[in-house]
Design an enzyme around this catalytic site. Sequence first.
Site, short mmCIF file in Angstrom:
data_model
loop_
_atom_site.label_atom_id
_atom_site.label_comp_id
_atom_site.label_asym_id
_atom_site.label_seq_id
_atom_site.Cartn_x
_atom_site.Cartn_y
_atom_site.Cartn_z
CG ASP A 63 -2.15 5.66 4.36
OD1 ASP A 63 -2.48 4.29 3.71
OD2 ASP A 63 -1.22 5.46 4.94
CD GLU A 64 -3.78 2.47 7.01
OE1 GLU A 64 -4.59 1.67 6.95
OE2 GLU A 64 -2.63 1.78 7.31
CD GLN B 240 -4.96 -4.74 7.13
OE1 GLN B 240 -4.23 -4.63 8.07
NE2 GLN B 240 -4.63 -4.93 5.79
CE LYS C 223 -1.50 1.05 3.93
NZ LYS C 223 -0.87 2.19 4.44
CB THR C 224 3.46 2.62 2.13
OG1 THR C 224 2.76 2.37 3.49
CG2 THR C 224 4.63 3.57 2.38
NE ARG D 160 -0.92 -7.59 10.80
CZ ARG D 160 -1.10 -6.89 9.86
NH1 ARG D 160 -0.12 -6.06 9.70
NH2 ARG D 160 -2.11 -6.92 9.02
#
Length: 652
Positions: free
Chosen positions: A238-239, A269, A47-48, A610
């Site tokens: 973002d997010e 998420q 994503k980043t 994770r």
Amino acid sequence: MQQEQQISHSRCPFRIAYSKELNRSQLDAVTFKEGSLLVIAGAGSGKTRTLTYRVARLVEEGVSPRAILLLTFTRKSAQEMLRRATDLLDNRCEKVSGGTFHSFANANLRKYAAKIGFKSDFTILDRVDMENLIGMLRKNTRDLPEHHLFPKKQTLAQIISKSVNKGLPIDEIIYDEYPHFSPNSAQIKKIHEEYVRQKREHHFLDYDDLLVYLKQLLHDQPEIRQRISSAYQFIMVDEYQDTNPVQAEILYLLSNINENIMVVGDDSQSIYAFRGASFKNIMEFPRVFPNTKIIRLEKNYRSVQPILNLANVIIEQAANKYKKNLFTTRRGGTKPVLITAESEHAQSRFVIEKIQDLSEKEIPLGQIAVLFRASFHSFDLEIELAKEEIPFIKVGGFKFMESAHIKDVLAHLKVISNPYDWLSWHRIFLLLDKIGIKTAQNIFSALYEKRTGIVGLFTVNIKTGNPDGFNRLKELFSMIESGHMSVVEMGEAVFNYYWPILKEKYDDHPKRSRDLEQLLTIMDRYRTLEKFLTDMALEPPSSSINNSLSSYDGDLDRLVLSTVHSAKGLEWHTVFVIWTLDGRFPSLRSINKEEELEEEMRLMYVATTRAKENLYFTYPEEIYDRSSRTILNRPSRFLDGLPGDILQKSYL
């Protein structure tokens, strides 16, 4: 349109080899031209990287950096993305308008404060300032209940802030999250009204006001909205799954002119409803912005395929979602394992033994994490880690021995074992109303002079301002002294005595009472009080605690213990998810509430994703839940019944 001309004239070869450095989906998102774009970025899908390359691409195409707005949830995130974009391209990327929603709101409100009735030099109240002002108003409220069971200033601040962020009335917040304060809703609303009045009178804005007044400015002032909106040809967020209703409305108003908005997030998420985040924002984005293009980032760069297979199956159970299928080109990997443990202690010992095995295989402790739904789930494990001298850092909560209500209860047990433990007596006496430091010292001195142990407490002749409370304390120790109680029975006696104190001392007493129930579960394993207290006194080599993993660099030579909420965005070689017991994860409170249960499922998905190489779920069976008076004995409903080719089963 002006931006079309800018882009069409920029036909020179690109310095960055986008097609070589990005996968197909990432490239589609990075090279997207005009309109609204929703990027559903699965866990570990880059994503980043996608946002960073998108910034560089727009600048390389000739878009003015100042005409690009990048909104994130932390200043650090924005700075990191722009630094990476600068490294990719050149210093032009440093001029991109990047920052948090709050910093963006502050900058614009300073310019146009007069339009909303404020001076441009308004004062921003931070959280402590907010609580202090509310505390003053609380103190000046004359009709507070005499029994003092009224929310403290910190809790009042939480209630008010949640009301703003969730867009719900104070009454509804109290009913849903603080039902024990329902009788006080009228006084709470009065304090809220006075708080709003004081802020307006003194030109104060708290953090929530920055967003509320920016939304008001954009909504009520069309000329200013046009001026701000036209300054940004491209908006990126973002997010997006973590935005609240106010932030979503701001974005809608900001994109009014150019209508080029790209939001990146993962509905799977969305786990911060308790902070005011709205799952609906990301689900309704295509409706709010017609003709939205949706791009899914599904290639995972973190986990082995067996872990991704499980993640896909877990989230497939969700009623509301964007369908996606995480995959990786990495080969191999072992299936995740669900371990049924005979008891909580057996669960802890399993985790310890596996960690020791991993250490022998030269897996650093800092690449291993133990995750849990609630902070108290790790208490027993902390004791065992201390015994084995395994260093750890705990985040997203508190260490067992450092929580005030646990220390309060333990103080009562310590003086049973050692009647001349001055520190514990001091703590016990100060829990009683109208007994101060001086009186506490006098009581202990009289008790110490008698040298008759706890029995001496029954003959102490000290005048206190709270004789009833002091007599209750005497009755507690008289009952323990005269009976032949087991360790857990002593604990239950102290718990029953302490319950009224807990209710008066802590606004979140329902949550803290669950911590104490967990303490009783641990006590039930011990035959002697001395052994229990000795184990409880053991401390790991490092006693530092962080409430977030913002400074965690993955290179620490310490095991990570973390709530799942605090672990979002991070990854480890091996992950243990403990207490995956139905009634604990998901919690009993959420089982009959559809929206909350869905969020618990997403929380399990976050925990699962994770792990890079190894993933273990554990749960103790046959656990008695004191609040519901039921036996909990099934694995989490999100894992129960999954086929063996997805989730391996094992019994200790």
